[in-house]
Write an enzyme that holds these catalytic residues in place. Structure first.
Site, mmCIF file in Angstrom:
data_model
loop_
_atom_site.group_PDB
_atom_site.id
_atom_site.type_symbol
_atom_site.label_atom_id
_atom_site.label_comp_id
_atom_site.label_asym_id
_atom_site.label_seq_id
_atom_site.Cartn_x
_atom_site.Cartn_y
_atom_site.Cartn_z
ATOM 1 C CG ASN A 154 -0.429 -0.025 2.500
ATOM 2 O OD1 ASN A 154 0.731 -0.393 2.667
ATOM 3 N ND2 ASN A 154 -1.201 0.364 3.493
ATOM 4 C CD GLU A 252 4.852 -0.260 13.136
ATOM 5 O OE1 GLU A 252 3.633 -0.006 13.295
ATOM 6 O OE2 GLU A 252 5.737 0.202 13.870
ATOM 7 C CB CYS A 286 -2.028 0.519 8.454
ATOM 8 S SG CYS A 286 -0.789 1.783 8.303
ATOM 9 C CD GLU A 466 8.330 0.555 10.583
ATOM 10 O OE1 GLU A 466 7.250 0.724 9.995
ATOM 11 O OE2 GLU A 466 9.280 -0.090 10.108
HETATM 12 P P1 NAP Z 1 0.323 -9.228 4.234
HETATM 13 O O1 NAP Z 1 -0.469 -10.130 3.382
HETATM 14 O O2 NAP Z 1 0.502 -9.581 5.661
HETATM 15 O O3 NAP Z 1 1.742 -9.079 3.503
HETATM 16 C C1 NAP Z 1 2.755 -8.236 3.966
HETATM 17 C C2 NAP Z 1 4.095 -8.752 3.495
HETATM 18 O O4 NAP Z 1 4.364 -10.008 4.128
HETATM 19 C C3 NAP Z 1 4.161 -9.023 1.993
HETATM 20 O O5 NAP Z 1 5.444 -8.747 1.508
HETATM 21 C C4 NAP Z 1 3.883 -10.519 1.938
HETATM 22 O O6 NAP Z 1 4.342 -11.128 0.757
HETATM 23 C C5 NAP Z 1 4.656 -10.994 3.141
HETATM 24 N N1 NAP Z 1 4.248 -12.299 3.659
HETATM 25 C C6 NAP Z 1 3.097 -12.967 3.453
HETATM 26 N N2 NAP Z 1 3.113 -14.158 4.117
HETATM 27 C C7 NAP Z 1 4.305 -14.236 4.742
HETATM 28 C C8 NAP Z 1 4.918 -15.200 5.593
HETATM 29 N N3 NAP Z 1 4.295 -16.335 5.932
HETATM 30 N N4 NAP Z 1 6.158 -14.955 6.075
HETATM 31 C C9 NAP Z 1 6.797 -13.810 5.761
HETATM 32 N N5 NAP Z 1 6.263 -12.854 4.944
HETATM 33 C C10 NAP Z 1 5.037 -13.063 4.465
HETATM 34 O O7 NAP Z 1 -0.266 -7.744 4.207
HETATM 35 P P2 NAP Z 1 -0.728 -6.912 2.940
HETATM 36 O O8 NAP Z 1 -2.034 -7.424 2.488
HETATM 37 O O9 NAP Z 1 0.385 -6.827 1.957
HETATM 38 O O10 NAP Z 1 -0.896 -5.445 3.573
HETATM 39 C C11 NAP Z 1 -2.068 -5.022 4.170
HETATM 40 C C12 NAP Z 1 -1.951 -5.077 5.671
HETATM 41 O O11 NAP Z 1 -0.822 -4.325 6.086
HETATM 42 C C13 NAP Z 1 -3.129 -4.464 6.391
HETATM 43 O O12 NAP Z 1 -3.495 -5.298 7.451
HETATM 44 C C14 NAP Z 1 -2.590 -3.145 6.904
HETATM 45 O O13 NAP Z 1 -3.246 -2.648 8.036
HETATM 46 C C15 NAP Z 1 -1.184 -3.496 7.179
HETATM 47 N N6 NAP Z 1 -0.324 -2.297 7.206
HETATM 48 C C16 NAP Z 1 0.113 -1.871 8.417
HETATM 49 C C17 NAP Z 1 0.892 -0.734 8.511
HETATM 50 C C18 NAP Z 1 1.403 -0.264 9.846
HETATM 51 O O14 NAP Z 1 2.372 0.495 9.866
HETATM 52 N N7 NAP Z 1 0.807 -0.645 10.963
HETATM 53 C C19 NAP Z 1 1.223 -0.025 7.352
HETATM 54 C C20 NAP Z 1 0.738 -0.486 6.124
HETATM 55 C C21 NAP Z 1 -0.028 -1.648 6.066
HETATM 56 P P3 NAP Z 1 3.313 -11.351 -0.477
HETATM 57 O O15 NAP Z 1 3.002 -10.008 -1.011
HETATM 58 O O16 NAP Z 1 4.085 -12.184 -1.403
HETATM 59 O O17 NAP Z 1 2.102 -12.042 0.082
#
Ligand code: NAP
Length: 498
Positions: A154, A252, A286, A466
């Protein structure tokens, strides 16, 4: 349509395909027929090579004086400024956000570069008196080693910058594993780090599937630290592996952020905030506002105002200057948002506006969801508790300030929060009583600045922050140093006591 880009891994200063040769592709979420890039589907062997390179480079990088390390990051900031428009156009095509927001994504990276680089001449520790004579005591920050940086789609430029820049200034080497949906943005970003002249192995890039390379990186015995941003579900998995292997881990994760509008608020201002917070980046932040907690005295009026403005929001491709709300990142996420609408209806929420996948005209070529307002939501409904990550906002009516705070806090998350009020006493009470890492007074839940700590409480994070100087606490270990220049053995707590 432009010819798809060919992305590669970046390991030890070389651009490489995956050892096994497999590839994946990323597509434009506003036009799924358009392939943006092909990229390596890396495996554990590619991860091993990146870790070896990062470990080797660490031995000399940690000894480069911090101000000199910082000069590379200054250079990255300058190059990011030079390529800002090119990178913003790429974000817009690969991730989908409107161009103005994409420029903001890059600007956050630029801000982070200059802020992090400035820390190269600070990285302050403490000096303090010793309890013994002729003895000196101080603390210094030490790098941790090889850091795995796992990032979501994102903010495909800002989030990797938030992690890589302070990590490198602190003397660590890094391996970035970006999201599968935005490999081209990550590649361009790492090209910029390479152009800045960072020595081979200091920054590495390994593309691929989270369950494969992400997992392999997290579990790798020679990775010292994992910095992860993503969903709470994945974060839990990453955290448990790091717990078992005694790695430092910074998580995060998700949010279920709320904006309170009190009866004394400037309603026009609160409306602007609500629209930007709920529908900016199509709700895929997020920190997005996914609950609006409205005092009963203004609920009807505010709801009418909100509905009217929401009905005028223009959905479209990010490159169209008229677009206010862009696409959802991919089919899976689009279906997830749609399923939450089914859940909302089944739970008794009322769809005031939107509620459907948008398919008019060109929109059918992409993953668009209508900006949606859910009314008559009660605090325990799933749509009031679970992160939807789309352009959907739930309205909850309250009778008092105390009830508003209590409902805002009634979630497992605690990232961002906001209250609109003209009452200074309420504003300060809210600052004290809201359970969140970030609280805005008379501003929307989104809009972080890089020199302030960013992160959340409860299940949003694991206690790290962060950005700001707090990022240094993630990427360094404290070392306490005693220098005894008395020439004799001095036993603390013993020799200086009767
Ligand atoms: P995600 O599915 O958890 O993926 C995040 C990252 O982790 C991607 O690079 C993903 O790779 C990787 N990943 C997936 N499974 C993994 C595993 N088993 N081991 C290690 N890495 C793995 O999240 P998203 O859908 O990309 O992002 C949306 C989420 O991020 C939302 O929940 C949002 O709230 C959160 N977010 C939080 C913040 C914050 O600062 N708190 C900021 C931005 C977003 P792939 O892409 O290959 O699946």
């Amino acid at each position: 349509m432009d010819t798809p880009l060919t992305c590669r891994n970046y390991i030890d200063g070389k651009w490489l395909t995956a050892v096994a040769g497999a590839t994946l592709e990323s597509r434009n979420p506003a036009n799924k027929r358009e392939v943006i890039a092909t990229f390596p589907r890396s495996a554990a062997t590619d991860v091993d090579a990146a870790v070896v390179a990062a470990r080797q480079a660490y031995q000399s990088w940690r000894l480069v004086p911090a101000p000199a390390r910082a000069e590379y990051i200054f250079k990255v900031g300058e190059l990011l400024s030079k390529y800002k428009e090119e990178l913003a156009q790429l974000i817009c095509r690969e991730m989908g956000k409107p161009l103005a927001e994409a420029r903001g994504d890059v600007q956050e990276g630029i801000d982070c570069a200059f802020y992090s680089a400035a820390e190269g001449r600070r990285l302050f520790g403490q000096t303090t008196p010793s309890e013994m004579p002729n003895k000196f005591a101080m603390t210094v920050r030490m790098p941790i080693g090889v850091c795995a940086l796992i990032t979501p789609w994102n903010f495909p430029v800002a989030i990797p910058c938030w992690k890589a820049m302070p990590a490198l200034v602190c003397g660590n080497t890094v391996i970035l594993k970006p999201a599968e949906d935005t490999p081209a943005c990550a590649t361009k970003l790492v090209e910029i780090f390479a152009e800045a002249g960072l020595p081979p192995g200091v920054i590495n890039l390994v593309h691929g599937v989270g369950e494969e390379v992400g997992k392999a990186l997290v579990a790798h015995p020679d990775v010292d630290l994992v910095s992860f941003t993503g969903s709470s579900e994945t974060g839990a998995e990453v955290g448990s592996i790091c717990g078992r292997t005694h790695k430092r881990v910074c998580l995060e994760m998700g949010g279920k952020n709320a904006q309170i509008v009190m009866e004394d608020a400037d309603l026009e201002l609160a409306l602007d905030g609500a629209l930007w917070g709920a529908f900016g980046t199509a709700g895929q932040r997020c920190t997005a506002t996914s609950r609006l907690i409205l005092h009963r005295d203004i609920k009807e009026k505010f709801t009418t105002m909100l509905k009217e403005r929401t009905s005028k929001l223009r959905l479209g491709t990010g490159s169209d200057p008229n677009t206010e709300v862009g696409p959802i990142i991919n089919e899976r996420q689009l279906q997830r948002v749609s399923q939450y609408l089914d859940i909302a209806r089944a739970e008794g929420a009322k769809v005031l506006i939107g509620g459907e996948i948008a398919t008019e005209g060109e929109l059918k070529n992409g993953y668009f969801f209508q900006p949606t307002i859910l009314d008559e939501v009660t605090p325990q409904m799933r749509v009031a508790q679970e992160e939807i990550f789309g352009p959907v906002v739930a309205l909850i009516e309250v009778n008092s300030f105390e009830e508003a705070i209590s409902i805002l806090n009634n979630t497992k998350y605690g990232l961002s929060s906001s209250i609109y009020t003209r009452d200074i006493n309420r504003a300060f009470t809210a600052m004290r009583d809201i359970e969140a890492g970030i609280t805005y007074i008379n501003g929307p839940t989104i809009g972080a600045e890089v020199h302030l700590p960013f992160g959340g409480v409860k299940q949003t994070g694991n206690g790290h922050r962060e950005a700001g100087t707090t990022a240094l606490d993630i990427f360094t270990e404290w070392k306490t140093v005693y220098v005894d220049f008395s020439g004799s053995l001095q036993r603390a707590q013993i020799d200086n006591r009767e």
